[in-house]
Write a protein that holds these residues in place. Structure first.
Motif: not given
Length: 448
Positions: A81-83, A92-101, A312-318, A321-323
């Motif tokens: 969750n940190l890495a 994969g760029g910021p868009g990778a977070i969308f596909w993570m969701w 995913t929707f809480v810890i990984l998303t936070l 967003l920090v990054i």
């Protein structure tokens, strides 16, 4: 040694890219459609089931729905969750977070099915409730084939989580403590092993009780730190969210050093890191959910969905967003993994950034060690009976000590191979028992 590492890396790529990613996502889509988007329809019921009876005492050796959820989250929320989010963004760029969701959304339906089946086919061993994929694999495939599949799953899980996983997590704790405080890594490993042993010897109920207290504390601690960073960089929040959605479909539109990112990379790394982290379809969280004392298997299926949601929707998303709000993402992925996450917190917290990550690393990694140990114990009991538990406990503690002082790149790669291989019999059983999942769901929802 280099040739062995090269072989394991190649095996990992062949297994995960794209075979297992497609299968895991495909099973999630299948159950989402078969269960009529249960993760949307019953999310409110999941929260009520998980948190509605927090003060209720359990009997007959079982645990509450919340304690089972906390044990599952303890295993799901680890150093990944940190890495994980950081690696996905860097490659994969910021868009990778969308596909993570997206992968997590469908994964919620998969983990619902896993927990439901773990409840349906659980049994009692030495007077205590127990369950997990080995039992529903046997139910899905009666006879020799089912016994072999179940035994293979059990052995792979013990190796991947109970031994290799503990080494990787203790190594993460030791490295973080050494970087932040200058502590000796082997001494840190020995201390973690001792703390772990104190929980291990209490069995499932102590693990569930301890994680029920640890998980809320670690989640709130990370939530507070992350929200502070995001709030102090609130002006960058909307651009950060915009980059996630733009990057999901047109990474080149972001320009600059991220122009090399493509939609394929965004999908590949977002889905991969999401599934690695939330473990939907991997067969590990069902061991915890089998313990819960509920009146119908569907109730714990609802609760299990929250594990993926929180991870995913809480810890990984936070983390993401920090990054993105602190602007530490470098062109070409100069920083990756935990180093990128640490850079984000350090940019906002200054000298407190490294200690904050060290504390979070301890919480996340230690909770994973506890959860994974218990999952391994269930499968050791299945393979060898009660006589195998003490040797397993001692070996797990030894792995914790050894892992703290070793270079564990190869161990991590081997753990990924075992994780991938153990997912296959679990997914086969889920699909084979899909009619059971659907009929139990209809039975329960028909009573409401």
């Amino acid at each position: 040694m280099e040739s062995i590492q090269s072989f394991v890396r190649s095996l990992n790529r062949a297994l995960w890219d794209p075979v297992l990613l497609l299968v895991l996502c495909g099973v999630g889509v299948f159950f989402t459609l078969r269960l009529r988007f249960v993760q949307v329809r019953r999310l409110g019921a999941a929260f009520r089931q998980a948190f509605g009876g927090l003060g209720r005492r359990q009997s007959t050796g079982g645990v509450s729905s919340f304690q089972a959820l906390a044990t599952a989250i303890a295993a799901q929320v680890g150093t990944g969750n940190l890495a994980g989010a950081a690696t996905a963004i860097a490659l994969g760029g910021p868009g990778a977070i969308f596909w993570m969701w997206v992968s997590a959304f469908f994964g919620m339906a998969t983990t619902y099915a896993e927990a439901l089946l773990a409840q349906r086919y659980r049994t009692r061993q030495d007077g205590q409730p127990t369950g997990g994929p080995v039992y529903y694999i046997r139910a899905a495939f009666p006879g020799l084939f089912g016994r072999l599949l179940a035994a293979a799953f059990a052995l792979l899980l013990v190796l991947a989580l109970g031994f290799m996983g503990s080494m990787v997590q203790s190594n993460s704790i030791a490295q973080a403590c050494t970087a932040a405080f200058g502590w000796d890594p082997v001494a840190v490993g020995a201390a973690v092993a001792l703390l772990s042993l104190l929980v291990f010897v209490g069995g499932a109920r102590r693990v569930a009780s301890f994680t029920g207290k640890l998980v809320p504390v670690m989640a709130l601690f990370y939530l507070a730190g992350s929200l502070y960073v995001i709030t102090t960089h609130a002006g960058n929040l909307l651009p950060a969210l915009g980059s996630i959605f733009v990057g999901a479909f047109a990474p080149q539109a972001l320009g600059g050093g991220l122009a090399g990112a493509t939609v394929k990379k965004a999908v590949r790394y977002g889905v991969a890191r999401g599934l690695f982290s939330n473990e939907a379809g991997m067969g590990s969280p069902p061991h915890a959910h089998a313990l819960a004392q509920v009146s119908h298997p569907v109730q714990q299926g609802y609760v299990a969905m929250l594990g993926v949601f929180v991870d995913t929707f809480v810890i990984l998303t936070l983390t993401a967003l920090v990054i993105l709000t602190t602007g530490v993402l470098q062109p070409g992925g100069a920083l990756q993994g935990t180093a990128l996450t640490q850079a984000g917190f350090t940019a906002a917290l200054g000298p407190l950034g490294a200690p904050f990550i060290a504390v979070c690393m301890f919480f996340f990694a230690f909770s994973s060690i506890l959860g994974w140990y218990y999952f391994g114990e269930v499968n050791v009991r299945y393979l060898f009976g009660g006589r195998g538990v003490k040797p397993y406990c001692l070996l797990a503690c030894l792995c914790i000590v050894l892992g703290a002082g070793l270079q564990v790149d190869l161990v991590w790669q081997m753990a990924d191979v075992c994780n991938g291989l153990m997912a296959l019999p679990n997914l086969l059983a889920l699909v084979a028992l899909q009619s059971t999942v659907v009929s139990l769901t209809r039975d329960y929802e028909g009573r409401r």
